[in-house]
Scaffold this motif. Structure first.
Motif, mmCIF file in Angstrom:
data_model
loop_
_atom_site.group_PDB
_atom_site.id
_atom_site.type_symbol
_atom_site.label_atom_id
_atom_site.label_comp_id
_atom_site.label_asym_id
_atom_site.label_seq_id
_atom_site.Cartn_x
_atom_site.Cartn_y
_atom_site.Cartn_z
ATOM 1 N N ALA A 255 21.137 11.393 50.817
ATOM 2 C CA ALA A 255 22.181 12.414 50.708
ATOM 3 C C ALA A 255 23.296 12.182 51.729
ATOM 4 O O ALA A 255 24.457 12.506 51.470
ATOM 5 N N ALA A 256 22.962 11.639 52.893
ATOM 6 C CA ALA A 256 23.985 11.351 53.903
ATOM 7 C C ALA A 256 25.001 10.343 53.361
ATOM 8 O O ALA A 256 26.212 10.498 53.537
ATOM 9 N N SER A 257 24.501 9.316 52.690
ATOM 10 C CA SER A 257 25.401 8.345 52.072
ATOM 11 C C SER A 257 26.221 9.000 50.970
ATOM 12 O O SER A 257 27.432 8.765 50.845
ATOM 13 N N GLY A 258 25.566 9.863 50.160
ATOM 14 C CA GLY A 258 26.287 10.567 49.110
ATOM 15 C C GLY A 258 27.365 11.475 49.658
ATOM 16 O O GLY A 258 28.432 11.633 49.045
ATOM 17 N N ALA A 259 27.126 12.081 50.826
ATOM 18 C CA ALA A 259 28.132 12.948 51.437
ATOM 19 C C ALA A 259 29.372 12.148 51.822
ATOM 20 O O ALA A 259 30.511 12.600 51.627
ATOM 21 N N GLY A 260 29.167 10.947 52.376
ATOM 22 C CA GLY A 260 30.309 10.097 52.698
ATOM 23 C C GLY A 260 31.104 9.729 51.461
ATOM 24 O O GLY A 260 32.342 9.730 51.465
#
Length: 439
Positions: A255-260
């Motif tokens: 999800a951290a990558s998706g947030a970026g």
């Protein structure tokens, strides 16, 4: 015309949403299944499964795009959804690694045929120009939101159930998608610009080979794949083994990558109104090179903590969006309207060809030689791709267009005045072409 007043589009958009979020859950579940069966070698198993996916996408997608106007599209899409539902439903019962490979082969064969067929349906359903623009924008929002929300949903679900239930949710999503497609009226396909199937399959590749800025896109595909493979392949083992995290923690890191990705995607439309695509995409390449080097350096120094990993993953996600989002604008501006499917299908295959190179490196080399060497190789590939794009794609894009148009008249329109429809169409196509999920 109100977009969602169009019944057939409303059904197809609902089918897209349901299938997207289902496959997002499957992305997380597949990594955890590989970890359950292979433990420390999970990255190698996952890399092999994803390599199978890439081979099938590279081979099958252009053929599907070539023959799509000869098939009854509604029945074809329903059949592919049913096949995918059955395959995903079988994954929780897998007990051997080789069984994963067989099922993934079947799943990705169906997905590789589904994607170009589904893409070709939308403009035949939404014929009004303004409504079509909104349809493209709505679909891109769905693709972008899935990359953020699916891992979060998986993280929440994994807090009270095992990952096998995520496969059940994916299967239900495909069944629902099939039912919605079944209720949709899909007209017959329009004839392609090429009579022969082989000419259709090869036409887009030839256009890439002879157009300088599209050769730059091919190099940028390598940058995206090199950096993205670190996130897609190595997250499970890194979170579970190096950081001591849980199944839910794996989903939160995705999800951290998706947030970026989401933050960049939201900011880019206004940026692209002021800054040329080349400048934005080259900046994205620099961001991805920096992200891979940061992951490499912090890991080698033993400083890749929870917070550092999340930030690095978000940076990589942001850089990927900076390259992926404008890609469709460049493709759309490079050919006549009746040749758009050809270059989109070519980009679909060429982008996945780059992943075919980087997935095995991230998984197999990472398992056998450690992450420091693996991420060094991927960082070198990202840097090589960025340098290649810089030299292959001329700064004077107008000159590039004039040169291509002179060599191939009637194929290349002007590139300096994109309409709003072309912009939104490009954004959606880029999201679809560069999709790295399970479907």
């Amino acid at each position: 015309m109100r977009l969602f007043a169009i019944r057939d589009y409303r059904y197809l958009f609902s089918a897209q949403i349901i299938a997207l979020f289902g496959t997002g859950l499957a992305t997380v579940a597949l990594g955890l299944l590989a970890y359950e069966l292979a433990g420390p070698r999970a990255a190698a198993v996952l890399a092999t499964a994803l390599t199978i996916k890439m081979v099938l996408y590279v081979v099958i997608a252009p053929l599907a795009a070539a023959y799509v106007d000869r098939l009854p599209r509604r029945a074809f899409l329903i059949t592919l959804d049913v096949v995918r539902a059955a395959v995903v439903l079988a994954l929780p019962f897998v007990t051997e690694v080789w069984q994963i490979y067989v099922l993934i082969g079947l799943l990705q064969s169906a997905s590789a045929a589904f994607t170009p067929t589904f893409q070709a349906v939308i403009p035949d359903i939404v014929t009004d120009k303004a409504a079509y623009t909104r349809a493209l924008s709505a679909s891109q929002v769905a693709y972008t939101m899935e990359s953020l929300i699916s891992p979060v949903l998986a993280a929440v679900a994994l807090s009270f159930m095992t990952f096998n239930w995520l496969f059940l949710g994916t299967s239900a999503g495909f069944v629902t998608s099939a039912l919605l497609v079944m209720a949709t009226h899909i007209p017959n396909a329009r004839p392609s610009a090429h009579a022969k199937a082989w000419d259709r399959a090869a036409a887009g590749i030839k256009t890439f080979a002879r157009t300088p800025r599209l050769r730059g896109i091919m190099a940028l595909n390598l940058v995206v794949a090199a950096a993205g493979s670190i996130v897609i392949v190595n997250t499970v083992n890194y979170v579970r083994d190096e950081l001591g995290g849980s199944q839910s923690d794996v989903a939160w890191m995705f999800a951290a990558s998706g947030a970026g990705t989401l933050l960049s995607a939201l900011a880019l439309p206004r940026v692209l109104d002021r800054i040329p695509e080349r400048a934005v995409m080259m900046t994205g390449a620099a961001v991805l090179v920096a992200g891979t080097l940061a992951a490499l350096t912090l890991n080698a120094a033993g400083l890749l903590t929870w917070a550092a990993t999340a930030i690095t993953w978000a940076v990589i996600g942001s850089g990927m969006a900076m390259i992926v989002t404008p890609t469709g604008r460049v493709l759309r501006a490079s050919v006549e309207s009746n040749r758009i499917p050809e270059v989109f299908a070519a980009q679909f295959s060429l982008s996945h060809l780059a992943w075919l190179v980087t997935y095995p490196i991230a998984g197999w080399l990472g398992t056998n030689s450690g992450l420091t060497l693996t991420w060094s190789v991927l960082a070198i590939l990202a840097l090589a791709g960025a340098a290649g794009a810089f030299f292959l794609w001329p700064r004077d894009d107008r000159h590039d267009a004039v040169t291509t148009a002179a060599a191939h008249p009637r194929q290349v329109p002007e590139v300096n005045t994109l309409t709003e429809t072309e912009v939104d169409e490009g954004i959606l196509a880029a999201g679809q072409c560069a999709c790295v999920r399970i479907s």
